[in-house]
Design an enzyme around this catalytic site. Structure first.
Site, PDB file in Angstrom:
ATOM      1  N   HIS A  99       0.846  -1.186   0.000  1.00 17.28           N
ATOM      2  CA  HIS A  99       0.000   0.000   0.000  1.00 17.28           C
ATOM      3  C   HIS A  99       0.889   1.247   0.000  1.00 17.28           C
ATOM      4  O   HIS A  99       2.104   1.175   0.187  1.00 17.28           O
ATOM      5  CB  HIS A  99      -0.913  -0.007   1.219  1.00 17.28           C
ATOM      6  CG  HIS A  99      -1.966  -1.075   1.168  1.00 17.28           C
ATOM      7  ND1 HIS A  99      -2.956  -1.195   2.115  1.00 17.28           N
ATOM      8  CD2 HIS A  99      -2.189  -2.081   0.275  1.00 17.28           C
ATOM      9  CE1 HIS A  99      -3.744  -2.218   1.821  1.00 17.28           C
ATOM     10  NE2 HIS A  99      -3.286  -2.774   0.710  1.00 17.28           N
ATOM     11  N   GLU A 137       1.325   3.743   2.049  1.00 16.01           N
ATOM     12  CA  GLU A 137       2.077   4.061   3.256  1.00 16.01           C
ATOM     13  C   GLU A 137       3.363   3.248   3.347  1.00 16.01           C
ATOM     14  O   GLU A 137       4.438   3.788   3.666  1.00 16.01           O
ATOM     15  CB  GLU A 137       1.216   3.789   4.503  1.00 16.01           C
ATOM     16  CG  GLU A 137      -0.069   4.585   4.540  1.00 16.01           C
ATOM     17  CD  GLU A 137      -1.254   3.847   3.949  1.00 16.01           C
ATOM     18  OE1 GLU A 137      -2.358   3.981   4.489  1.00 16.01           O
ATOM     19  OE2 GLU A 137      -1.071   3.132   2.925  1.00 16.01           O
ATOM     20  N   CYS A 161      -1.283  -1.513   7.521  1.00 20.13           N
ATOM     21  CA  CYS A 161      -0.381  -0.366   7.361  1.00 20.13           C
ATOM     22  C   CYS A 161      -0.106   0.318   8.690  1.00 20.13           C
ATOM     23  O   CYS A 161       0.959   0.918   8.883  1.00 20.13           O
ATOM     24  CB  CYS A 161      -0.993   0.633   6.379  1.00 20.13           C
ATOM     25  SG  CYS A 161      -0.988   0.055   4.665  1.00 20.13           S
ATOM     26  N   ALA A 211     -22.304  11.448 -35.827  1.00 22.47           N
ATOM     27  CA  ALA A 211     -21.964  10.764 -37.078  1.00 22.47           C
ATOM     28  C   ALA A 211     -22.832  11.329 -38.190  1.00 22.47           C
ATOM     29  O   ALA A 211     -23.924  11.872 -37.938  1.00 22.47           O
ATOM     30  CB  ALA A 211     -22.185   9.259 -36.963  1.00 22.47           C
ATOM     31  N   TRP A 230     -12.763  11.350 -38.469  1.00 22.15           N
ATOM     32  CA  TRP A 230     -12.739  11.641 -37.032  1.00 22.15           C
ATOM     33  C   TRP A 230     -13.430  12.975 -36.812  1.00 22.15           C
ATOM     34  O   TRP A 230     -13.116  13.944 -37.509  1.00 22.15           O
ATOM     35  CB  TRP A 230     -11.307  11.706 -36.507  1.00 22.15           C
ATOM     36  CG  TRP A 230     -10.571  10.406 -36.604  1.00 22.15           C
ATOM     37  CD1 TRP A 230      -9.643  10.062 -37.524  1.00 22.15           C
ATOM     38  CD2 TRP A 230     -10.713   9.293 -35.726  1.00 22.15           C
ATOM     39  NE1 TRP A 230      -9.180   8.794 -37.270  1.00 22.15           N
ATOM     40  CE2 TRP A 230      -9.828   8.300 -36.166  1.00 22.15           C
ATOM     41  CE3 TRP A 230     -11.502   9.044 -34.606  1.00 22.15           C
ATOM     42  CZ2 TRP A 230      -9.713   7.073 -35.525  1.00 22.15           C
ATOM     43  CZ3 TRP A 230     -11.384   7.835 -33.972  1.00 22.15           C
ATOM     44  CH2 TRP A 230     -10.494   6.860 -34.419  1.00 22.15           C
ATOM     45  N   THR A 268     -22.504  -0.987 -31.460  1.00 20.02           N
ATOM     46  CA  THR A 268     -21.251  -0.278 -31.725  1.00 20.02           C
ATOM     47  C   THR A 268     -20.169  -1.249 -32.176  1.00 20.02           C
ATOM     48  O   THR A 268     -19.368  -0.943 -33.063  1.00 20.02           O
ATOM     49  CB  THR A 268     -20.793   0.482 -30.462  1.00 20.02           C
ATOM     50  OG1 THR A 268     -21.733   1.512 -30.172  1.00 20.02           O
ATOM     51  CG2 THR A 268     -19.419   1.091 -30.644  1.00 20.02           C
ATOM     52  N   GLU A 327     -18.753   4.102 -23.357  1.00 20.35           N
ATOM     53  CA  GLU A 327     -18.358   4.773 -24.599  1.00 20.35           C
ATOM     54  C   GLU A 327     -19.432   4.737 -25.687  1.00 20.35           C
ATOM     55  O   GLU A 327     -19.225   5.282 -26.757  1.00 20.35           O
ATOM     56  CB  GLU A 327     -17.058   4.167 -25.127  1.00 20.35           C
ATOM     57  CG  GLU A 327     -15.853   4.491 -24.271  1.00 20.35           C
ATOM     58  CD  GLU A 327     -14.560   4.523 -25.064  1.00 20.35           C
ATOM     59  OE1 GLU A 327     -14.604   4.535 -26.302  1.00 20.35           O
ATOM     60  OE2 GLU A 327     -13.499   4.539 -24.428  1.00 20.35           O
ATOM     61  N   GLY A 347     -22.917   2.908 -27.983  1.00 18.28           N
ATOM     62  CA  GLY A 347     -23.336   4.064 -28.767  1.00 18.28           C
ATOM     63  C   GLY A 347     -24.469   4.851 -28.129  1.00 18.28           C
ATOM     64  O   GLY A 347     -24.676   4.815 -26.911  1.00 18.28           O
TER      65      GLY A 347
END
Length: 334
Positions: A49, A51, A83, A161, A169, A195, A263, A265
């Site tokens: 971790h 720490e 920890c 689109a 693009w 997609t 992401e 569609g």
């Protein structure tokens, strides 16, 4: 604490189901003027971790030093020892914690253990910085679900689109690279099967090796498809899921996913937005116009029926990326 947050930044997206924590040891007599400090961040599961990493970097300089950490140190045995034990063994005298850990295995016991041992413990310094960075982890521990980021790219008039389906693009190179960094911060990337059939995406992080957010073949986010993956698709192998957005998030949360990047569609984007499960919206806007009503929209499905039902969030940030804009919106309360 700002240094601890900065130290943790490069490990975001690499530590799930653990939080990406940062820690800094400041030796006795050090100040901002001399800049002597030792940092560490959470390793992938099974590794040290934050720490422990910072204490190892400091070595004997940890004796009598102050430790700044973005999240409460753990006090239980998991994949690694507590920890709190390492902090006490190193001789740290003062611990500054940004946030208490809501995980039921911790939940104040780490702070209590350090105070019981006689250490000075301060809680709350740099809380907002740490809360923003650790938002995915905090939500997961509160709800069992991942933090949901919905990524969208469009022209200024809202087209994603052309009517014939072409979309590469819309945004420029800098915006596309930033989207890959957003993938790198995420434990999973999700799209619909439509997609996959239309665009055949890889859903991988593809950045130059010198980019700090570059990811190797074994460090890629989990690829998730709503529906079935066609044979030979570039996204394979991927996790195929069905059900409502809530059911999908419950499943991913159960797998230890802290942040999922949705992401698309447009149908999937509408489903997650309509279900009110999105925590952060990231829109990449290009200085371009389709100039008509027949471009494909950001969302497919019924929207607000009246102005009173309009979704309103909070503008989190606006950033220029070459010719494009990155607009980040927060849902209220996120």
């Amino acid at each position: 604490m700002a240094r601890a947050v900065a130290t943790a930044e490069p490990v975001q997206g690499r530590t799930a189901p653990n939080p990406g924590v940062g820690a800094v040891v400041v030796p006795v007599g050090s100040s901002d003027a001399d800049g002597r400090w030792f940092g560490g961040a959470t390793a992938p599961p099974g590794g040290p971790h934050a720490e422990v990493a910072a204490l190892r970097a400091a070595g004997s300089a940890a004796e009598g030093a102050a430790l700044y950490v973005t999240l409460e140190p753990c006090s239980h045995h998991g994949r690694t020892p507590p920890c709190t034990d390492a902090i006490l063994a190193a001789g740290i005298r003062r611990v500054v914690v940004a946030l208490a850990d809501p995980d039921p295995h911790v939940d104040g016991t780490g702070i209590a253990a350090l105070r019981t041992a006689g250490l000075e413990v301060e809680v709350g310094a740099g809380e907002q910085l740490a809360r923003e960075q650790l938002a995915p982890y905090l939500k997961h521990r509160r709800t069992g679900r991942p933090w949901v980021v919905l990524k969208l790219a469009a022209t200024l008039d809202g087209g994603t689109a052309a009517p014939d389906g072409t979309s590469q693009w819309i945004t420029g190179e800098q915006a596309r690279a930033d989207a890959h960094r957003l993938r790198a911060r995420s434990d999973a990337v999700l799209v619909g099967s439509g997609t996959v059939r239309a665009d055949d995406p890889h859903l991988t992080v593809r950045l130059p090796p010198e980019d700090p957010w570059s990811r190797g073949p074994d460090e890629q986010p989990l690829r998730v498809v709503l529906g079935s993956v066609p044979p030979g698709a570039a996204v394979a192998p991927a996790l195929e899921l069905g059900g409502t957005p809530a059911e999908v998030l419950d499943h991913l949360g159960g797998r230890g996913v802290l942040q999922v990047l949705v992401e698309g569609g447009a149908t999937v984007a509408h489903a997650f937005h309509h279900a009110a499960v999105v925590d952060r919206y990231v829109l990449y806007l290009a200085p371009a116009l389709f100039g008509g009503g027949d471009a494909r929209p950001l969302f497919v499905g019924p929207g607000a029926s009246t102005i009173d039902r309009l979704w309103r969030g909070r503008l989190h940030s606006v950033t220029s990326l070459g010719d494009d804009l990155r607009v980040e919106l927060s849902a209220h309360g996120a």
